[in-house]
Scaffold this active site. Structure first.
Site, PDB file in Angstrom:
ATOM      1  CB  SER A  89      12.070   9.364  23.017  1.00 23.07           C
ATOM      2  OG  SER A  89      12.910   8.531  23.748  1.00 23.07           O
ATOM      3  N   GLY A  90      13.554   7.348  20.676  1.00 24.69           N
ATOM      4  CA  GLY A  90      13.631   6.004  20.135  1.00 24.69           C
ATOM      5  C   GLY A  90      13.588   5.948  18.632  1.00 24.69           C
ATOM      6  CB  THR A 102      21.707   8.565  19.811  1.00 25.47           C
ATOM      7  OG1 THR A 102      20.923   9.353  20.709  1.00 25.47           O
ATOM      8  CG2 THR A 102      23.123   8.451  20.347  1.00 25.47           C
ATOM      9  CG  ASN A 134      15.841   4.838  22.856  1.00 21.83           C
ATOM     10  OD1 ASN A 134      16.309   3.743  22.563  1.00 21.83           O
ATOM     11  ND2 ASN A 134      16.365   5.976  22.473  1.00 21.83           N
ATOM     12  CB  SER A 155      16.383   7.534  26.026  1.00 19.94           C
ATOM     13  OG  SER A 155      15.878   8.842  25.912  1.00 19.94           O
ATOM     14  CB  SER A 156      20.267  11.432  24.350  1.00 22.37           C
ATOM     15  OG  SER A 156      21.014  10.678  23.441  1.00 22.37           O
ATOM     16  N   GLY A 183      14.181  13.811  21.918  1.00 23.86           N
ATOM     17  CA  GLY A 183      12.995  13.913  21.094  1.00 23.86           C
ATOM     18  C   GLY A 183      11.758  14.224  21.900  1.00 23.86           C
ATOM     19  CD  GLU A 218      11.448  12.168  26.896  1.00 25.28           C
ATOM     20  OE1 GLU A 218      11.022  12.561  27.998  1.00 25.28           O
ATOM     21  OE2 GLU A 218      12.570  11.645  26.733  1.00 25.28           O
TER      22      GLU A 218
END
Length: 1455
Positions: free
Chosen positions: A92-93, A97, A143, A146-147, A370, A372
């Site tokens: 994540s981050g 995306t 992030n 973050s999605s 991603g 986590e």
């Protein structure tokens, strides 16, 4: 990366750090692209110039870039015509995306096309990203964007490589974020954008995010460098581009505002126990705003939040919710509304962009959350990490496993390299039946389960698993060693988040919203869901299915990998953390990919593909007769390429060698292209020369033709002028001649007219005189004729009177013959009275016996009580005597000196002993008498029970006699109807024969036709008077002609009916056209009012002929629908005209039947016309007979359909009673203990039965058969299935097994699903018809049968089955799967005794099999009440009626 001198972790890390310092964030590892997030804008890397540079460039020729991967996937798709996928992965981050956006931007650039409107597919695909980010992205700890959902974008291309459509799939939106966030995270971006929207926020009564509970749980309201107001404008613009209208946008933001106001509702405890109310005025304001925004009733909204409805058998119970439960319901409603809104948005984008279903090739871009690992990890992190494990496995399979497996399969020289495999983690999470997801679903299904029980069961099943550990400082937390590291999960919220409850009241509330958009988000729930307030579904299982579908999609494409790396945990630019990056490289498998790329052969082609592509390099080798492998080897040797491997079917090349081959192939193609161009230019030059020469010749010919046409035009004009002059002179001469001729003709006509008029006047006078003479002669003849007619009528009246008296005497004799029926009826009535008298007498005897026995029992009880009292007194006396004896003995011992006294005492003692013995004997006699009295009492009770049983048998016989009497009454009614019909037929025949015989004495043929009367047009049987007969004789000549026209008309009517019956006219609005047309024709022809007609018999015979000749599968349902509709129309006509009043009075009782017999002779006089008070339209027995025939026809068609269905399904049932051998074998090896028996899936035989039932339902509903008949047919079919399966089970020992019971039970479950899908309207009580086989199969598959008593089996397990049937199953049962035993020997002996007693009883049946019911399960009244009324006037007559003159009135006035 693979070209490094020292391939180790420090070298790789140093290479990445040096490139990152130079803003070169992309690096290749073989075909894998590593992208390091710069956390800053790099516009020079993503402008139009860079796209143009990478367009068409070979992979690896330019610097590493994400555009190169996108271009490689696009070129591979176009060259190989195979779908591609690009998997963007990372923590994540890490920039997944943004990387996905860049890939889609490049694909729309290379695959774009000229737009026909303002919104192209490419633009809509690009604008869907910010729209989905606004609704699905949020700020997390790591992030800012973050999605919180997974996204897989399929970009579809046509054969020319242009984008033709796109589709977006989403996975696992984090619904809990809507109602709960932690600091410093944020809720979804769209809420903050809406609060900063200005005028829109004021319209929805919104303000700063800190004023709303769903947003102020975190103090972070703004993001660095991001303006919420500007993002709101971008979101609105994206909605416009995607195709969302202004009304839909307004409804979307109104719904979002309603969610924010809903979150501010607070509840406090109510006055009643466990109830809640609105806390204060502020909450009341937000409640009113939420109701206004959702466009629903505020009171109903409050009721759905504070109460819950529970469906029970007695009705609906409304349960109040406490404040905590109300808050939970509020949050559940908010999450449901947001999830529905997000799903609608994705579906709208897909519809707007448009999918190209004809597209054969596509590129899928996967952007999913991603890996986590937070301080507190819950259910969302578990699902996210599970998805990343799946993607890591896919990466391993394509990069490691498939590579090495292919080397081994091709048997080339290759050293095996170990790599990290995460299959054991996936088995731990998703393996059936015992995995973390399976245990979680099992815990969610039990209402009393908690996270403690879930954790304990998890640790019990995976105690020794190396990937699962128990947390050190918690009893419920667990740790999983993922590919990216260990993650500690807190299980407190696991069960609540996995239960995806849908509250029915919430759905019903918003489905009734006044806003069409909100109502459209909540479609009506199915019937089984609406019965309960909650509907459970597992979030984890649904997510696992979505992941499986995604993996299947990815497996069908050629993958390309982009590994995103997060350089630091602070999200700052120019900061490179070595430990974090090397951990990501290890977990992502980058280093293993580098090793395999160096040691392996990245390029491989089959020998046929290699020769097909590179054979043009050496054409002489291609011309020789070598095989593909030898040609491949010779080509490589000619090019002096080394270090390659030749496998069984493929050639393997080192990195860079394919480039050498392509360059050499390009040189050969360039040379060939130049040669082709030279030949082509020669051909084009020659073609141009030939075309010019042909054009010159054509031009010359055109000029010559133009000159010749000018000369011809002058010559043609000269000739035309001469012709015009000639015709002009001719016209002048003809005109003068015609004037002269007309004058002479006019003069001649005047002279001839004058002479003709004189002749005409003479002829007119002559005709008038002749007419007067004729009328005078006619008057004289008519007067003579009338006198003769008067005499003839008088003679006929006398003769008919004589014949009528003779016929009356015959009818009286026939009426007396009905006395036999009357005597039979009186005899049956006497038997009934005798039986009823005997029944009353038996009842009185039973009452008197009961009273006498009760008196006797009371007397015996009193005597027993008195004897007990005497016994007690005797016992007291003996006790006193015993005490006295003791005293005397003591006195005897004390006074041993007094002998005389002692002797007396000894004598008295002996006397007392004798008395004591006498009392004991009397006591024993009393006890014997008491036992005898008790035996007599028991015997009297048995006698009374036997008497009661006999009385019950007598009552049964009485009921049977009553039924017989009723059947006799019905037969008597039918005989009366037939008698009346026969009388009517004799009356119809006798006058006709009398008239025919009476005409014979007149020899004059002029009057023979005048005396024959047409009986078809008469409507009464009155005796004609002389005056009436004179009038009828005057009309005799016209009647004879009318009879011929009537016969022709009759023939035309029968042709109309024949065509209506033989042709399939179909249906209109579910109404049968043929039945309506036939009924309208009968009404129009007054067939129901005629006393003699052959139309009804013709209709029945025609229907029978059609049923015999046509296809039964098609004709029987069609005619069942038509005949039932015609029967209902006929029944309604008779009810409306009062034809059934006599029939209704006939069922009044026996007294009505006697009265009807007495009225029989009177009705004969009515038929003769002697009763003047009777109407001519009451006795329409042809219509009543037609009704009976039509009823019999409906029953016949129903019976034929039922019998055909039983024949077809019998063969299928023979295969379904016993499980296939393979299934039994596999079923026996599936498990070793009776616990956890796996559910077997039904075989193809049961599927064939389901298909048969589906085809039956489609046939019946396709012919619009009323649901009443479908329900009856379905019920009888399922009753037949129950009988066949049950009898086969009892007759075949190989069927009474445990595995066969499971097999049949699974098939019955499929039948139950079919019944539920068919709904009660068409299935009815079909499920209850399977009670016998259901209970028998349930008895077969239960465990521990030996522990069940006979009462438990009869009352709980098999209440429908008899003891004989249970005994049969128990003795034939054998367990072929677990080896368990049947019921205990005690139960078997008890059942054997009961069966023996039943076999000795002659009145009971000894058969254990079920009998099939062949009766028709309905009556005419049931059909009339069940089928809705049909209006024939709504049906348009068929077009062929216009061919018949008799049907013209129907076409003009269809009503």
């Amino acid at each position: 990366m693979t070209k490094l001198t020292y391939l180790n972790e420090p070298g790789v890390l140093d290479n990445l750090r040096r490139r990152y310092a130079l803003n070169e964030i992309y690096t290749y590892t073989g075909s894998i692209l590593i992208a390091v997030n710069p956390f800053t804008k790099l516009p020079h890397l993503y402008n139009m110039y860079m796209m143009e540079q990478y367009k068409g460039a070979p992979f690896g020729e330019l610097s590493p870039h994400v555009f190169a991967v996108a271009d490689a996937s696009y070129r591979a798709m176009m060259s190989e015509r195979c779908s591609q996928s690009i998997l963007v992965s990372g923590e994540s981050g890490a920039g997944k995306t943004e990387t996905t956006k860049l890939i889609m931007q490049y694909l729309t650039y290379v695959g774009g096309r000229a737009a026909s409107d303002d919104r192209t597919v490419e633009q809509q695909v690009l604008e869907s990203n910010p729209l989905l980010e606004a609704f699905g992205n949020a700020r997390t700890v790591r992030n800012d964007n973050s999605s919180r959902f997974g996204k897989f974008v399929e970009i579809q291309f046509d054969s020319n490589g242009r984008i033709s459509g796109a589709a977006i799939r989403t996975y696992l939106l984090e619904r809990s974020r809507v109602v709960q966030i932690t600091d410093p995270e944020r809720n979804y971006h769209i809420f903050y954008q809406l609060c900063a929207s200005g005028m829109d926020a004021e319209a929805y009564k919104l303000g700063h995010p800190s004023n709303f509970h769903y947003l102020n749980q975190s103090k972070t309201y703004e993001l660095d460098g991001v303006s919420n107001a500007e993002e709101y404008v971008k979101t609105r613009r994206a909605m416009d581009i995607v195709g969302i209208s202004d009304d839909e946008q307004e409804a979307i933001f109104r719904t979002l505002a309603g969610i924010l106001h809903l979150g501010n509702l607070e509840f406090s405890p109510g006055k009643e126990h466990d109830s809640s109310v609105i806390k204060d005025d502020k909450s009341n304001f937000h409640l009113q705003m939420a109701a206004n925004l959702f466009r629903c009733d505020v009171n109903l909204l409050l009721a759905t939040l504070t109460t819950r409805s529970i469906q029970t058998r007695e009705g609906i119970i409304v349960k109040a919710l406490d404040s905590s439960a109300a808050v939970s319901g509020r949050d559940a409603l908010a999450k449901t509304v947001y999830a529905k809104l997000f799903d609608w948005l994705v579906e709208k984008i897909n519809r707007s962009v448009g999918q190209d279903h004809d597209s054969k090739i596509q590129i899928g871009v996967l952007d999913i959350y991603g890996f986590e690992c937070f301080k507190l990890n819950s259910f969302e992190q578990f699902c996210i990490n599970f998805a990343n494990e799946k993607l890591q496995q896919h990466f391993n399979e394509h990069v490691f496993k498939m590579e090495q497996e292919e080397y081994q399969r091709e048997q080339i020289n290759w050293s095996y390299i170990e790599f990290i495999d995460n299959q054991d983690v996936l088995d731990l999470i998703e393996k059936k039946p015992i995995g973390i997801i399976g245990l979680l679903d099992e815990a969610c299904m039990f209402p009393k389960s908690t996270h403690e029980t879930f954790s304990n069961k998890l640790f019990q099943n995976f105690r020794s698993h190396q990937r699962l550990e128990k947390a050190k400082f918690s009893e419920t937390d667990f740790t999983i060693a993922h590919y990216a590291g260990k993650v500690n999960y807190q299980t407190e919220k696991f069960l609540d988040k996995n239960r995806d409850y849908i509250v029915v009241e919430h759905c019903n509330l918003l489905a009734s919203s006044g806003c069409p958009f909100v109502a459209g988000l909540f479609p009506p729930l199915p019937e089984e869901s609406s019965r309960s307030s909650y509907k459970f579904s597992s979030v984890a299982s649904r997510f696992k299915q979505q992941l499986q579908s995604l993996m299947e999609t990815l497996s069908s494409t050629e993958p390309h990998y982009v590994r995103c790396v997060k350089p630091n945990s602070l999200n700052r630019p120019h900061r490179f953390e070595n430990a974090s990056i090397i951990h990501q490289l290890r977990c992502g498998g980058v280093l293993e990919a580098i090793r395999i790329s160096l040691a392996g052969y990245p390029t491989r082609k089959t020998y046929h593909e290699f020769v097909d592509r590179f054979g043009i390099i050496s054409l002489d080798i291609m011309d020789a007769s070598y095989d593909d492998k030898t040609m491949t080897e010779k080509i490589l040797q000619r090019l002096k390429l080394g270090n390659y491997q030749l496998g069984k079917t493929k050639v393997f090349l080192r990195a860079g060698q394919i480039g050498i081959l392509d360059s050499r192939r390009a040189e050969v193609l360039d040379s060939a292209a130049r040669r082709i161009q030279g030949r082509l230019r020669t051909f084009v030059a020659r073609r141009d020369f030939v075309r010019r020469r042909v054009a010159a010749i054509s031009l010359q010919a055109s000029c010559r033709g133009y000159l010749a046409r000018d000369i011809f035009t002058v010559m043609r004009d000269t000739a035309a002028a001469i012709v015009i002059q000639k015709y002009t002179r001719c016209w002048f001469l003809r005109h003068s001649y015609m004037q002269l001729r007309l004058a002479s003709v006019l003069l001649q006509s005047c002279i001839r007219g004058f002479s003709t008029r004189r002749i005409f006047l003479y002829i007119k006078k002559d005709r008038a005189a002749t007419l007067i003479q004729a009328h005078w002669r006619m008057f004289k003849v008519r007067s003579i004729y009338r006198n003769r007619q008067h005499n003839i009528i008088a003679i006929q009246c006398l003769w008919r009177q004589k014949l009528a008296k003779r016929e009356l005497r015959k009818l009286k004799k026939e009426a007396n013959e009905t006395g036999a029926l009357r005597l039979a009826k009186t005899k049956l009535e006497k038997q009934l009275e005798d039986l009823t008298w005997r029944l009353h007498l038996e009842k009185k005897i039973r009452v008197s016996n009961d009273e006498a026995k009760s008196v006797e029992v009371s007397k015996l009880q009193k005597s027993v009580e008195s004897l007990k009292l005497e016994l007690d007194a005797a016992k007291l006396a003996t006790l006193n005597e015993f005490n006295k004896n003791m005293v005397l003995e003591r006195q005897l011992e004390l006074s041993t000196k007094d002998k005389s006294a002692s002797e007396r005492e000894v004598i008295s003692l002996t006397e007392l002993r004798n008395e004591n013995a006498v009392l004991k004997s009397s006591l024993k006699a009393l006890e014997v008498k008491n036992s005898m009295l008790e035996c007599e009492l028991a015997q009297s009770k048995e006698d009374s029970s036997s008497t009661i049983a006999k009385l019950r048998e007598v009552e049964k016989h009485c009921l049977q006699f009553q039924l017989n009497l009723r059947s006799m009454e019905e037969k008597l009614k039918n005989l009366e109807n037939e008698n009346l019909i026969m009388r009517q037929k004799t009356l119809n025949v006798s006058p006709k024969s009398n008239r025919a015989g009476f005409v014979k004495p007149f020899p004059d043929p002029k009057f023979s036709g005048a005396l024959v009367l047409s009986s078809a047009d008469e409507k009464s049987y009155e005796s004609p008077t002389p005056s009436k007969f004179i009038a009828s004789l005057s009309k005799g000549f016209s009647d004879s002609r009318r009879t011929k026209s009537g016969m022709e008309k009759n023939q035309g009517n029968l042709e109309i009916l024949s065509r209506c019956i033989k042709e399939n006219l179909g249906f209109k609005d579910g109404k049968p056209i043929a039945a309506c047309v036939v009924y309208k024709c009968l009404l129009h022809w007054h067939a129901f009012e005629s006393e003699r007609t052959a139309v009804f018999d013709f209709i029945i015979e025609s229907i029978n002929d059609v049923l015999k000749e046509g296809d039964e599968d098609a004709s029987l349902p069609y005619w069942l629908s038509n005949t039932s509709a015609l029967l209902c129309l006929l029944q309604r006509n008779m009810r409306s005209n009062g034809f059934l009043t006599a029939g209704s009075q006939r069922s009044a009782g026996s007294t009505g039947m006697n009265g009807r017999l007495a009225q029989g002779p009177k009705q004969t006089f009515k038929y003769l016309g002697m009763d003047e008070g009777l109407s001519h339209k009451e006795s329409k027995y042809p219509a009543l007979l037609f009704k009976q025939q039509l009823t019999a026809c409906v029953e016949k068609i129903f019976g034929l359909i039922r019998d055909n269905l039983k024949k077809e399904i019998s063969s299928l049932l023979g295969q379904c009673i016993q499980a296939p051998k393979l299934q039994r074998v596999h079923g026996g090896k599936s498990s070793r203990s009776p616990v956890g028996v796996p559910q077997q899936s039904p075989s193809s035989e049961w599927d064939s039965i389901i298909k048969f039932l589906d085809s039956l339902m489609s046939r019946l509903r396709g012919n619009h058969v009323p649901s009443f008949f479908i329900r009856k047919l379905t019920t009888q079919v399922f009753s037949f299935i129950n009988i066949q399966l049950f009898n086969s089970l009892l007759l075949r020992r190989e069927c009474c097994t445990f595995s066969n019971g499971e097999y049949v039970k699974s098939g019955l479950a499929e039948l139950e699903k079919w019944i539920v899908n068919a709904t009660e309207e068409f299935a009815g009580t079909s499920w209850h018809e399977l009670n016998y086989i259901r209970q028998a199969v349930g008895f077969l598959v239960i465990h521990q049968k030996r522990k069940k008593s006979l009462e438990e089996i009869r009352q709980d397990l098999c209440p429908k089955l008899t003891v004989r049937q249970i005994y049969r199953i128990s003795t034939m049962y054998w367990d072929d799967k677990y080896g368990t035993q049947s019921v205990s020997n005690e139960v078997v002996s008890q059942m054997r005794e009961i069966v023996n007693k039943d076999s000795q009883n002659l009145s009971s049946t000894n058969s254990f099999l079920l009998d099939d019911d062949l009766s028709i399960p309905f009556s005419t009244e049931d059909v009339y009440m069940a089928i809705p009324p049909i209006e024939p006037s709504d049906i348009e007559p068929p077009k062929f009626l216009s061919e018949y003159p008799s049907a013209q009135l129907l076409l003009q006035n269809p009503n």
